[in-house]
Design a protein around this motif. Structure first.
Motif, PDB file in Angstrom:
ATOM      1  N   ARG A 288      -1.347 -70.150 -49.871  1.00 13.80           N
ATOM      2  CA  ARG A 288      -2.164 -70.620 -50.914  1.00 13.80           C
ATOM      3  C   ARG A 288      -2.721 -69.350 -51.561  1.00 13.80           C
ATOM      4  O   ARG A 288      -2.543 -68.940 -52.929  1.00 13.80           O
ATOM      5  CB  ARG A 288      -3.371 -71.426 -50.798  1.00 13.80           C
ATOM      6  CG  ARG A 288      -3.221 -72.593 -50.572  1.00 13.80           C
ATOM      7  CD  ARG A 288      -4.427 -73.532 -50.534  1.00 13.80           C
ATOM      8  NE  ARG A 288      -5.127 -73.391 -49.305  1.00 13.80           N
ATOM      9  CZ  ARG A 288      -5.146 -74.076 -48.264  1.00 13.80           C
ATOM     10  NH1 ARG A 288      -4.232 -75.025 -48.188  1.00 13.80           N
ATOM     11  NH2 ARG A 288      -5.909 -73.838 -47.148  1.00 13.80           N
ATOM     12  N   LYS A 289      -3.399 -68.172 -50.751  1.00 14.79           N
ATOM     13  CA  LYS A 289      -3.825 -66.834 -51.130  1.00 14.79           C
ATOM     14  C   LYS A 289      -2.643 -66.030 -51.758  1.00 14.79           C
ATOM     15  O   LYS A 289      -2.895 -65.274 -52.994  1.00 14.79           O
ATOM     16  CB  LYS A 289      -4.304 -66.349 -50.177  1.00 14.79           C
ATOM     17  CG  LYS A 289      -5.614 -66.532 -49.848  1.00 14.79           C
ATOM     18  CD  LYS A 289      -6.163 -65.991 -48.470  1.00 14.79           C
ATOM     19  CE  LYS A 289      -7.643 -66.454 -48.047  1.00 14.79           C
ATOM     20  NZ  LYS A 289      -8.053 -65.904 -46.752  1.00 14.79           N
TER      21      LYS A 289
ATOM     22  N   CYS B 269       0.500 -74.886 -58.293  1.00 15.39           N
ATOM     23  CA  CYS B 269       0.768 -74.986 -56.976  1.00 15.39           C
ATOM     24  C   CYS B 269       0.139 -76.190 -56.445  1.00 15.39           C
ATOM     25  O   CYS B 269      -1.084 -76.276 -56.174  1.00 15.39           O
ATOM     26  CB  CYS B 269       0.622 -73.589 -55.971  1.00 15.39           C
ATOM     27  SG  CYS B 269       0.940 -73.718 -54.256  1.00 15.39           S
TER      28      CYS B 269
ATOM     29  N   SER C 126      -1.476 -67.708 -55.202  1.00 15.96           N
ATOM     30  CA  SER C 126      -2.503 -67.405 -56.203  1.00 15.96           C
ATOM     31  C   SER C 126      -2.504 -66.163 -57.122  1.00 15.96           C
ATOM     32  O   SER C 126      -2.791 -65.896 -58.166  1.00 15.96           O
ATOM     33  CB  SER C 126      -3.948 -67.321 -56.041  1.00 15.96           C
ATOM     34  OG  SER C 126      -4.270 -68.800 -55.183  1.00 15.96           O
ATOM     35  N   LYS C 127      -1.829 -65.069 -56.467  1.00 15.25           N
ATOM     36  CA  LYS C 127      -1.522 -63.878 -57.004  1.00 15.25           C
ATOM     37  C   LYS C 127      -0.470 -63.763 -57.751  1.00 15.25           C
ATOM     38  O   LYS C 127      -0.317 -62.624 -58.436  1.00 15.25           O
ATOM     39  CB  LYS C 127      -1.599 -62.781 -55.677  1.00 15.25           C
ATOM     40  CG  LYS C 127      -2.865 -62.679 -54.967  1.00 15.25           C
ATOM     41  CD  LYS C 127      -2.607 -61.643 -53.955  1.00 15.25           C
ATOM     42  CE  LYS C 127      -3.946 -61.681 -53.111  1.00 15.25           C
ATOM     43  NZ  LYS C 127      -3.629 -61.015 -51.812  1.00 15.25           N
TER      44      LYS C 127
END
Length: 168
Positions: free
Chosen positions: A91-92, A103, A95-96
């Motif tokens: 997820r992290k 997502c 996100s970038k």
């Protein structure tokens, strides 16, 4: 599904939400007239809906054809393992990546579905090979290139007051 936010909504709130979904740039005077309130109470209701996160934000919907984002691709992603740590790392990392518009963790034969907008197929190949497949925990992916966008609607179908009252 019962939610505390939906229980606080009334008929006027639903009218406000519908009007704002149709035109978020409507003036408060016009909004108040549309929902049958004077301006100050209408503004107070909108502010309450914003404070309570019923209204999350306001955005302009841009035409991807003018912004080198012509190609729309959905990607199913399967992870090697299903652990909270891998999910969090994935997820992290996602996100970038600005090319990934959405997502979603889903149930079924794969773990995530991604919505990607890119200029062309070569950019998608680069996104897939250099970024998506190198994300934490990714085992495999399956892509679906959109040939025609039949319907894209960002509004949410609003329940009737009766449907909201049945939740309580």
């Amino acid at each position: 599904m019962k939610t505390p936010k939906s229980r606080m909504l009334d008929k006027i709130d639903l009218k406000i939400l519908q009007a704002l979904q149709e035109n978020a740039r409507i003036s408060y005077v016009d909004l108040a007239n549309t929902v049958g309130l004077s301006t100050t109470p209408c503004l107070e209701r909108v502010k309450r809906l914003e404070r309570n996160q019923v209204i999350k934000s306001y955005k302009a919907v841009l035409n991807p054809q003018y912004l080198r984002a012509n190609l729309l691709v959905f990607v199913e992603v399967s992870l090697e393992t299903q652990s909270p740590t891998i999910f969090d790392e994935f997820r992290k990392a996602v996100s970038k990546l600005p090319q990934i518009q959405e997502c979603h963790l889903v149930s079924g034969q794969f773990d995530y579905i991604l919505k990607c907008r890119i200029p062309e197929m070569s950019a998608y190949r680069q996104l897939l090979c250099d970024l998506v497949l190198t994300l934490p925990g990714v085992k495999e992916s399956k892509s679906y290139v959109v040939m025609e966008e039949v319907k894209e609607d960002f509004s949410i179908h609003l329940p009737t007051l009766h449907e909201l009252e049945q939740e309580c």
